[in-house]
Design an enzyme around this catalytic site. Structure first.
Site, PDB file in Angstrom:
ATOM      1  N   SER A 775      47.679  31.129  35.172  1.00 34.12           N
ATOM      2  CA  SER A 775      47.208  32.493  35.423  1.00 34.12           C
ATOM      3  C   SER A 775      48.402  33.431  35.497  1.00 34.12           C
ATOM      4  O   SER A 775      49.560  33.012  35.591  1.00 34.12           O
ATOM      5  CB  SER A 775      46.434  32.541  36.743  1.00 34.12           C
ATOM      6  OG  SER A 775      47.302  32.218  37.820  1.00 34.12           O
ATOM      7  N   HIS A 776      48.129  34.721  35.473  1.00 31.24           N
ATOM      8  CA  HIS A 776      49.209  35.700  35.559  1.00 31.24           C
ATOM      9  C   HIS A 776      50.022  35.523  36.828  1.00 31.24           C
ATOM     10  O   HIS A 776      51.258  35.617  36.805  1.00 31.24           O
ATOM     11  CB  HIS A 776      48.627  37.114  35.521  1.00 31.24           C
ATOM     12  CG  HIS A 776      48.112  37.502  34.165  1.00 31.24           C
ATOM     13  ND1 HIS A 776      47.224  38.536  33.970  1.00 31.24           N
ATOM     14  CD2 HIS A 776      48.350  36.987  32.938  1.00 31.24           C
ATOM     15  CE1 HIS A 776      46.950  38.642  32.683  1.00 31.24           C
ATOM     16  NE2 HIS A 776      47.619  37.713  32.039  1.00 31.24           N
ATOM     17  N   LEU A 777      49.351  35.288  37.948  1.00 34.66           N
ATOM     18  CA  LEU A 777      50.073  35.100  39.204  1.00 34.66           C
ATOM     19  C   LEU A 777      50.955  33.861  39.141  1.00 34.66           C
ATOM     20  O   LEU A 777      52.098  33.866  39.605  1.00 34.66           O
ATOM     21  CB  LEU A 777      49.081  34.995  40.365  1.00 34.66           C
ATOM     22  CG  LEU A 777      49.685  34.734  41.750  1.00 34.66           C
ATOM     23  CD1 LEU A 777      50.735  35.778  42.095  1.00 34.66           C
ATOM     24  CD2 LEU A 777      48.582  34.730  42.810  1.00 34.66           C
ATOM     25  N   GLY A1012      49.863  40.184  32.835  1.00 38.82           N
ATOM     26  CA  GLY A1012      48.759  40.786  33.549  1.00 38.82           C
ATOM     27  C   GLY A1012      49.099  42.014  34.342  1.00 38.82           C
ATOM     28  O   GLY A1012      48.281  42.508  35.116  1.00 38.82           O
TER      29      GLY A1012
END
Length: 1206
Positions: A775-777, A1012
């Protein structure tokens, strides 16, 4: 996390009692709560038992043990501890007998509004020593009471209860000969289990359904549903009209109130009796509301009515004279409003949840109660000549006159007390008098809708068709079989499990019949008798939900007696029968949640998945893994999803009730204990609580089968720092005074966070929710060299909490996570795989993509053939013209991908797997377009001024926030010129749906992916130029969000250096979307690609959506594919060409039993091999490890983006 998981963990380790010696933790408080109405009723007989020394008690215990225990009769003992604990903590009892754990393992008490309660069966004539402990579920440590052990000498047999208070170990223990507290929840069902605990069944308790020989229900004088919940004044029988103004001591505080809360409190102050209070509720609910105000009105009404029914808000006579038909008419109006809301188009799941909590607190409006003179039997009883005069006067003045002038819940309580009094000694009063009074009591229960489950089902028999009657009869028959089990001795637990399952199944069938009858909604022209019957149906299905709580709790207790999770884990390899039965029970529990309107589509999907995985069994293998592994991995995903459903329910209650309970409780003068415990009681009283408990048992078993430790590693490495807990990773979440390295325990994440933006001293993160690795995080954390792990397992989280505030070492590898306290602080606070690229702006942007000559040549030819924009201007560019200098690294990469796609048809892996892929068509609105739009709008000067200010603006005083909002406000109103729209229409078909994406000069760079960080707006169309222009403006404006500004500041990039192009592409309608890392991110194995896959559009993966993706590990060189996880995201995002092009997506509930990637091993293998081939091809062409985004549309794989892998 705000969920069923414990929230408070400041527990110290206590000692184990050894004949009176305990080692309590220092400084443990003992906040004692005094319950209203806790005194024994008049005429109750009991005997006091003094506290004795443990030494003498031990001698007597030895003498007792010499007796033949097998011949000892049993004492049924209900124990209640009046004590308040922190939310998430539990209370247990532990003692000297095996039923109390022999000082080894506590028996858990269950929370009720009256305190912590459990019911025990103990040998008679036994001396029992015991103590109470406080613990966390899954935790090993306990807090023990201070002082000596409690000692009670039990009589030979009988039923008794005792009330205790925390830390008052020397208090006399009074055994009351009749239950002081009515059994609640499963307590009334668990008398057949040794030392089994009761479970909260707070406002809706279920009585047994008795049956006669022909299988039909048999009526009996059962106590009312809320009698045992009564916390109002003790009944005082009067022999004359002695009603006093008992309300004089009540205080109302309207300070700070407004809106609905103020109206309710002022209405209560002006309304002494019940019908007037009901009228206050009717007036509130009949107003016109927007969605948010409607929920508030429902919540305040539910809280208010519950406190009235439990006596915490008292009702009094006010000098008026209104018979119960007044209350019935008001109730009908309220019920009609609620049912109209229940099936309204804008009604939310939260609305329905609260509406269901109001229904049980409304009186009946059957025709006999709307008659001009209802409930006349009590008048005849009060004038009988065969009862003593004093008794006649007490009935007349305390019950009859009060009921006919100002009826209220206290009248039912008074009637219960009177019935107990006149039936206490058989033959003391006339048989016909007792009979008539018993009938009146049943009528009164019917009016208050306080009858047992049987009595409610009896009331709807006449309205059921033939098939409905058959289902009802089946339920009664299975209930009779269960009753026989309750009286059977030494019955095999497996047989008990099967009988409980049969009862659950018949209950679910009956409730399904009722729900189908109710689902058509209430017609506007429905006659009064139809509305009254509808109320009965509604209350019956609610009571069936309550009874499913009891049955499911008994099922869990029996399952635990069979060995619980350990037995399930052990049985997987040789026999899944117990698994099948337990999974069936879970499906039924989830069905009950669905019937109640909570996330119905989600419940149905979860049920379908469980049944599908159960049917598949252990037959499916993958590579060297046996069928047990794939079965367990797939089932784990669905169990995690089911647990998430229960957590979302508890989070919903926590968002709905606490604040409003506190506001209205303070205003109405409700005792603090009732206010503090209201929401937890609601959570523990619902079927969702039992579903959560069953999920926990199954999850623990699955973890044992898989050998899972409960950790998931996103960024491996070693970090040293002080362990601190925050709700979210946000700037300002850490105190500015904290300068030393910290490791954060984070409750929630939404995927938009920048770790270092919250603090440069953050070296590690432990996130308490599942999150896609890619994910972006996750990408940002990897790029910022922050060790990042997730954990959702309660027992592991409990252990982590105990280290809060300590200086710890967090070591995360691909195979394990270790947390330990270190005595000396380490100068090297964090150690991960460092980025070799450093600050991205120290590099030349044109060197970001170094392509071989076989690709450079087609690109040059493409440039020569194309023309830029309109009349040579740069209003827009074809994708083939995009470069890093004109449109950013993302757009340039898409240009390169289009060339690679045309060459990929000829590329195959060593195993002959094609590396072919496609790319969507696209165009670019280049750098400078936003600035041109600012010039044309006359806003450039204001924009430049704000940009200069934000370079030095401070975060702490909100200056950054304010300036960021001003910048976004200016830019978001901009749109590209008309010539840009015209140019784009030449590239894209007229009716095609588009997505506008960011392509900044500060993203998709080696060392700064900014994954993101900036917005993408899907589902727009050139057919609507205004909507398209607004979408472009939003993408431009995302360059100046608070998070983007702080991210660039943390990277050392000046705000004036950032600029934004817009990539316009045809939006695809994928079956699957994926993120692919061409080097394994966990252990950096260059031979392995790792893919995370989600259904629908890729935003599910990019954001912090709760859930896990399909996770595939694929070897580039031998083609082996391993499944590491199955997806359990609840929703997929899709776009339909037939819908509006409004920048929004449609969210659909996912049923993975219908997804090929979950059910088809061959499909999963082939898909993984294709991803490996494509990943290897892109890695070779770009010359470095790649972070690739793409999707599957039909049989074609599309690649939409490729950036350097952090």
């Amino acid at each position: 996390m705000t969920s069923l998981r414990p929230l408070e963990t400041s527990l110290s380790i206590g000692g184990r009692p050894r004949r009176g010696l305990v080692l309590p933790p220092p400084g443990v408080g003992a906040g004692v709560l005094l319950r209203r109405g806790a005194m024994a009723l008049p005429g109750r007989r009991g005997f006091a038992c003094r506290g004795r020394s443990a030494a003498s008690a031990a001698e007597r215990t030895k003498e007792k043990k010499r007796r033949d225990s097998s011949k000892q009769p049993l004492v049924h003992l209900q124990v209640c501890l009046e004590h308040q604990v922190k939310f998430g903590e539990h209370v247990g009892i532990i003692g000297s007998t095996k039923e109390l754990g022999s000082w080894e393992e506590q028996v858990e008490l269950e929370w009720t509004t009256n305190g912590w309660v459990c019911q025990l069966k103990l040998p008679g004539e036994t001396l029992v020593e015991f103590k109470f402990v406080i613990f966390l579920v899954g935790g090993k440590d306990k807090i023990w009471e201070d002082g000596n052990n409690r000692v009670v000498e039990l009589p030979k047999d009988g039923k008794f209860d005792i009330v205790c208070h925390w830390n008052r170990t020397e208090e006399p223990l009074e055994l009351l000969g009749t239950p002081k507290f009515e059994l609640v929840g499963e307590a009334e069902k668990n008398t057949g289990e040794d030392a089994s605990a009761s479970v909260t069944f707070a406002p809706e308790k279920v009585q047994d359904i008795s049956v006669v020989e022909n299988g039909d229900p048999a009526p009996e004088a059962e106590s009312s549903k809320f009698g045992g919940q009564w916390q109002g004044s003790k009944t005082v029988f009067m022999r004359s009209n002695e009603h006093l103004n008992k309300e004089a001591d009540r205080m109302w505080d309207t300070t700070g109130l407004d809106g609905i809360a103020l109206k309710l409190v002022e209405g209560d102050k002006a309304s002494r009796n019940w019908w007037r209070k009901l009228e206050v509720v009717r007036g509130i609910l009949s107003e016109s509301f927007d969605d948010q105000s409607r929920l508030g009105a429902l919540v305040y009404s539910a809280i208010y009515l519950k406190w009235i029914y439990t006596g915490q808000i008292s009702c009094f006579e006010d000098g008026g004279h209104h018979r119960p038909n007044k209350h019935a008419e008001i109730s009908r109006q309220i019920f009609r409003e609620l049912e109209m809301m229940y099936y309204g188009k804008t009604t939310s799941a939260k609305d329905v949840l609260v509406i269901r909590k109001i229904h049980p607190f409304l009186p009946s409006f059957k025709s006999e109660f709307t008659a001009s003179v209802p409930l006349t039997r009590i008048r005849d009883i009060a004038h009988r000549n065969d009862i003593p005069h004093d008794l006649k006067q007490e009935i007349k003045h305390t019950i009859q006159n009060k009921l006919h002038r100002n009826a209220g819940p206290e009248d039912l309580i008074a009637t219960e007390v009177m019935l107990a009094r006149i039936t206490k000694t058989p033959g003391e009063y006339s048989e016909t008098f007792v009979e008539q009074f018993t009938i009146f009591y049943s009528e009164l229960k019917d009016f208050f809708n306080a009858g047992s489950l049987f009595e409610q089902l009896e009331s709807i028999k006449e309205s059921l068709n033939e098939s409905g009657l058959e289902v009802l009869s089946s339920f009664v028959e299975t209930k009779r079989s269960l009753d026989q089990v309750d009286h059977a001795e030494d019955l095999d637990k497996n047989d008990t499990i099967q009988i409980l399952m049969t009862t659950l199944q018949s209950l679910s069938s009956l409730r399904s019949v009722l729900m189908k009858g109710l689902e058509s909604g209430l017609r506007n022209d429905a006659p009064d008798n139809a509305i009254a019957m509808r109320q009965k149906w509604r209350l019956c299905e609610i009571s069936l939900e309550d009874y499913s709580f009891v049955l499911l709790s008994r099922f869990i207790n029996t399952l635990e007696a069979l060995g619980g999770s350990a037995s399930l884990a052990k049985d997987v390899a040789r026999n899944t029968t117990l698994w099948d039965t337990t999974l069936d029970a879970l499906v039924i529990g989830i069905n009950q949640v669905s019937f109640s309107g909570w996330k119905t589509d989600e419940c149905i999907a979860i049920g379908n998945e469980i049944l599908s995985w159960k049917q598949k069994g252990l037959s499916e293998s993958e590579g060297c893994e046996d069928g047990k592994y794939i079965w367990s991995l797939r089932l784990k995903a669905t169990l995690d999803r089911a647990r998430r459903l229960t957590e979302e329910y508890s989070e919903a209650l926590l968002s709905i009730f606490p604040e409003k309970v506190m506001v209205i409780g303070k205003a109405l003068g409700i005792p603090d204990n009732s206010v503090r415990t209201y929401t937890e009681a609601e959570i523990r009283a619902g079927i969702v609580f039992q579903v959560s408990k069953l999920c926990t048992v199954l999850q623990k078993a699955i973890r044992e089968v898989l050998g899972s430790t409960g950790w998931d590693v996103l960024v491996p490495g070693v970090a040293h720092g002080t362990l601190m807990r925050v709700e979210r990773i946000l700037p300002g979440s850490l105190p500015s005074s904290v300068k030393e390295p910290v490791v954060l325990i984070v409750d929630k994440a939404d995927g938009d966070e920048e770790v270092k933006a919250a603090g440069d001293n953050i070296v590690g993160v432990i996130l308490l929710q599942e999150l896609p690795h890619l994910s972006h995080l996750g990408v940002r954390a990897r790029q910022e060299n922050v060790v990042f792990v997730t954990c959702e397992y309660d027992d592991t989280v409990t252990d982590v909490y105990l280290l809060e505030g300590k200086y710890i070492r967090l070591e995360a590898s691909s195979i394990n996570v270790n947390l330990s306290i270190v005595s000396e602080k380490n100068d090297n606070a964090v150690s991960t795989e460092p980025n070799s690229t450093g600050n991205p702006f120290q590099q030349k942007l044109q060197n970001e993509f170094s392509l071989p000559s076989d690709i450079e040549m087609p690109l040059q030819m493409s440039k020569q053939k194309s023309k830029s924009g309109v009349n040579g201007s740069f209003a827009a560019l074809e994708l083939s013209e995009a470069s890093v200098e004109s449109a950013g690294a993302k757009a340039a990469a898409c240009r390169t991908l289009s060339v690679l796609a045309s060459l990929s048809n000829k590329v195959y892996s060593d195993q002959g797997v094609p590396a072919a892929f496609r790319v969507p068509s696209g165009a670019v609105i280049p750098f400078g377009s936003m600035e041109d739009a600012l010039k044309k709008s006359g806003s450039l000067e204001s924009f430049t001024s704000l940009l200069e200010k934000i370079e030095t603006a401070k975060v702490e005083n909100g200056e950054v926030d304010s300036l960021a909002l001003e910048l976004q406000a200016i830019i978001s109103h901009l749109s590209p010129p008309e010539e840009t729209i015209i140019f784009l229409k030449r590239i894209f078909p007229q009716d095609v749906r588009l997505i506008v994406r960011s392509s900044a000069n500060v993203e998709d760079l080696a060392g700064m992916s900014a994954a993101g960080l900036y917005d993408s707006i899907p589902n727009v169309s050139l057919m609507d130029p205004c909507a398209f222009g607004a979408a472009v403006g939003k993408v431009w404006a995302s360059l100046y969000t608070r998070r983007a500004i702080l991210s660039r500041r943390a990277a050392g990039v000046y705000q004036r250096d950032a600029t934004m192009a817009v990539l316009v592409q045809e939006i695809l309608q994928p079956d699957l979307s994926f993120v692919l890392h061409t080097v394994c991110p966990a252990d950096h194995d260059p031979k392995v690609v790792q893919a995370e896959v989600a259904p629908g559009l890729g935003e599910t993966l990019a954001s912090g959506t709760r859930g896990t993706p399909w996770r595939l590990s694929c070897n580039k060189f031998d083609g082996k594919v391993a499944t590491l996880a199955f997806s359990n995201f609840s929703e997929e995002m899709v776009v339909h060409n037939s819908g509006p092009a409004n920048g929004e997506v449609i969210r659909l509930t996912v049923d993975y039993s219908k997804k090929p990637l979950s059910v088809d091993t061959t499909f999963r293998k082939q898909f993984g091999q294709r991803l490996a081939a494509i990943g290897q091809y892109l890695e070779q062409k770009f010359g470095s490890a790649q972070d690739v985004e793409g999707c599957l549309v039909g049989k074609d794989i599309f690649i939409v983006q490729s950036r350097p892998q952090p």
